[in-house]
Design an enzyme around this catalytic site. Structure first.
Site, PDB file in Angstrom:
ATOM      1  N   HIS A  67      40.770  37.899  58.251  1.00  0.00           N
ATOM      2  CA  HIS A  67      39.822  37.780  57.139  1.00  0.00           C
ATOM      3  C   HIS A  67      38.371  37.922  57.602  1.00  0.00           C
ATOM      4  CE1 HIS A  67      42.615  36.698  53.897  1.00  0.00           C
ATOM      5  NE2 HIS A  67      43.323  36.097  54.840  1.00  0.00           N
ATOM      6  N   GLU A  78      37.802  42.253  46.391  1.00  0.00           N
ATOM      7  CA  GLU A  78      37.390  43.550  46.947  1.00  0.00           C
ATOM      8  C   GLU A  78      36.930  44.506  45.847  1.00  0.00           C
ATOM      9  OE1 GLU A  78      41.915  43.836  46.395  1.00  0.00           O
ATOM     10  OE2 GLU A  78      40.454  42.318  46.939  1.00  0.00           O
ATOM     11  N   ASN A 119      42.938  42.819  55.883  1.00  0.00           N
ATOM     12  CA  ASN A 119      42.950  41.390  56.181  1.00  0.00           C
ATOM     13  C   ASN A 119      44.182  40.994  56.989  1.00  0.00           C
ATOM     14  OD1 ASN A 119      40.517  40.545  55.025  1.00  0.00           O
ATOM     15  ND2 ASN A 119      41.422  40.301  52.991  1.00  0.00           N
ATOM     16  N   ASP A 155      35.715  40.459  55.992  1.00  0.00           N
ATOM     17  CA  ASP A 155      34.378  40.131  55.478  1.00  0.00           C
ATOM     18  C   ASP A 155      33.352  41.154  55.939  1.00  0.00           C
ATOM     19  OD1 ASP A 155      35.392  37.932  54.228  1.00  0.00           O
ATOM     20  OD2 ASP A 155      34.677  36.481  55.716  1.00  0.00           O
ATOM     21  N   ASP A 167      37.024  49.663  43.656  1.00  0.00           N
ATOM     22  CA  ASP A 167      37.981  48.794  44.319  1.00  0.00           C
ATOM     23  C   ASP A 167      38.348  49.401  45.673  1.00  0.00           C
ATOM     24  OD1 ASP A 167      39.922  46.361  43.532  1.00  0.00           O
ATOM     25  OD2 ASP A 167      41.012  47.771  44.802  1.00  0.00           O
TER      26      ASP A 167
END
Length: 363
Positions: A244, A274, A239, A248, A231
Site C-alpha cells: 500500500h 483510485e 497494492n 500511495d 480510474d
C-alpha cells in the site's frame, strides 16, 4: 498604579487582537507586501503613541509602555515594520513636546528597535528572546530615568520593570495563542477540503464545487461544462504486489500529472480510492476530448518510479460527460460520466469514452 497598568494591558491586547483579526495569517508575515508592512508598522507606532497618553503614574514620575509595541513588531514584523513603528513613536513624542527628553527619546527608540530586531533574528527560544528584548529596554529606561530625570527612587524602577515584563510577556502570550489558533484553523480547513495524500480536492469539497457549478449553470444556460471521471486500471494488483505504501506513491504521482496537464481554471478531486474527477468549466467539446486524451497518454506513456527503485507502467480509463449549455438536466453529468467510465473499462481499459452528447455533436 494597578488601574493604570490594567488600562495599558487592555489597550495593548485589544490593538493586537484587532490587528490579527484584520490581517489574519498575514499578521505574522515578515516578507509581506510593502503596503501591508507600512500599514502594520504605522499601526504599531500609533499604539506606542497612544500608550504615551495613558502613562502610568508612579509617585512623582510617570512611566509608559511605548517600547512594548516596538519589541513585538521587531519580533513578528521584521526590520521595515520595526523602524516604521519607531519613526511614528518618535514623531508622536516630538508633537507632544520638543525638549531634551524628546530628542533623547529618538536615541532610545532607535536603539530599542535595533536591539529588538537583532535579538528577534537569533535562533533561540522565543520566550528568551522576549525577555532579552524587554530587559535591554528596561535597562535603557532606567539609565535615562537616573541621568535625565534624576529619578533614583528604588520603588519606581522596580515598578517599571515589573510593569514592563508583565505587559510584554502577557501580550506575547496572547499573540502566540492567537497564532496557534489560526494555524490550527487553517490546518482543519485544509483537512476538510483537501485529500491528505494527493493534495487534490477531497470528495466532499469536489461535490461542493460541482454543486456550485450546477447553480451557476442554471443561471447562465449558455455556460459550457464538462466532467471527466478517471480510474486507475488494475490498481488493486499494484497494492497486492508492491504494498500500500508504493500504491500511495502511484496515487500521488497521478495527482501531480493531473495538475500538470489540466488548465488552472479546472477543478481536480480524488473522489475514491483510485478514482479521480476533473471538472472543466467553460470548455468546448473538442477541448474536453483533447484534455482527456492528453491525461490518458501522460499516465500510460511515462513510467512511475516506486520507492524501492522499481519503475512500473500503469494505465487509466476515463469517462467524459459534456453539457452543451442548453440542457436543463445538468445534474445528470456525474451519472453520465460514471456510465462512460464503466464503458471505458468494459471496452478494454486505457481509453477515453465520451458521452453520447459528444457523438451527436460530430454527426
Amino acid at each position: 498604579m494597578l488601574r493604570d497598568l490594567f488600562i495599558n494591558l487592555t489597550i495593548l491586547v485589544t490593538f493586537h487582537y484587532l490587528l490579527m483579526l484584520v490581517f489574519k495569517e498575514n499578521f505574522l508575515k515578515k516578507e509581506d507586501t510593502l503596503l501591508r508592512q507600512v500599514c502594520k508598522g504605522m499601526i504599531s507606532g500609533l499604539l506606542g503613541v497612544l500608550l504615551m497618553f495613558f502613562s502610568i503614574k508612579a509617585g512623582p514620575a510617570i512611566i509608559d509602555l511605548r517600547h512594548i509595541p516596538l519589541i513585538l513588531t521587531a519580533f513578528y514584523g521584521g526590520i521595515a515594520q520595526t523602524f516604521i513603528a519607531a519613526c511614528v513613536v518618535i514623531i508622536g513624542r516630538l508633537l507632544i513636546e520638543v525638549n531634551v527628553a524628546s530628542f533623547i527619546n529618538i536615541f532610545s527608540m532607535t536603539f530599542i528597535a535595533t536591539a529588538s530586531f537583532l535579538i528577534a533574528e537569533r535562533h533561540i527560544n522565543h520566550v528568551v528572546k522576549m525577555l532579552l528584548s524587554i530587559t535591554i529596554s528596561n535597562v535603557i529606561a532606567t539609565i535615562l530615568f537616573i541621568t535625565v530625570v534624576h529619578e533614583t527612587t528604588f520603588e519606581l524602577h522596580v515598578a517599571y520593570w515589573i510593569f514592563s515584563y508583565i505587559a510584554g510577556l502577557f501580550n506575547f502570550y496572547v499573540i502566540e495563542h492567537q497564532t496557534k489558533a489560526y494555524q490550527l484553523l487553517n490546518l482543519y480547513k485544509s483537512q476538510a477540503h483537501y485529500d491528505f495524500l494527493t493534495g487534490l480536492l477531497n470528495k466532499r469539497k469536489f461535490d461542493e464545487v460541482l454543486s456550485d457549478a450546477f447553480a451557476l449553470k442554471l443561471k447562465q444556460p449558455l455556460h459550457q461544462m464538462s466532467l471527466i471521471y478517471l480510474d486507475i486500471d488494475y490498481f488493486k494488483s499494484i497494492n497486492d504486489q508492491y504494498g500500500h505504501h508504493e500504491g500511495d506513491i502511484v496515487l500521488k504521482e497521478i495527482g501531480t500529472r493531473l495538475i500538470k496537464n489540466t488548465r488552472s481554471s479546472d477543478y481536480i478531486g480524488r473522489i475514491g480510492g483510485e478514482e479521480f474527477a476533473v471538472l472543466l468549466p467553460n470548455c468546448s467539446v473538442e477541448k474536453t476530448w483533447q484534455i482527456a486524451e492528453r491525461l490518458r497518454r501522460k499516465i500510460a506513456d511515462q513510467p512511475i518510479y516506486l520507492q524501492n527503485g522499481t519503475s512500473i507502467h500503469i494505465t487509466a480509463s476515463l469517462g467524459c460527460a459534456y453539457d452543451t449549455g442548453a440542457s436543463e438536466n445538468i445534474k445528470q453529468l456525474p451519472i453520465i460520466a460514471d456510465q462512460e467510465l464503466y464503458k471505458a473499462k468494459q471496452s478494454g481499459r486505457n481509453q477515453v469514452s465520451f458521452s453520447k452528447r459528444k457523438r451527436d455533436h460530430f454527426r
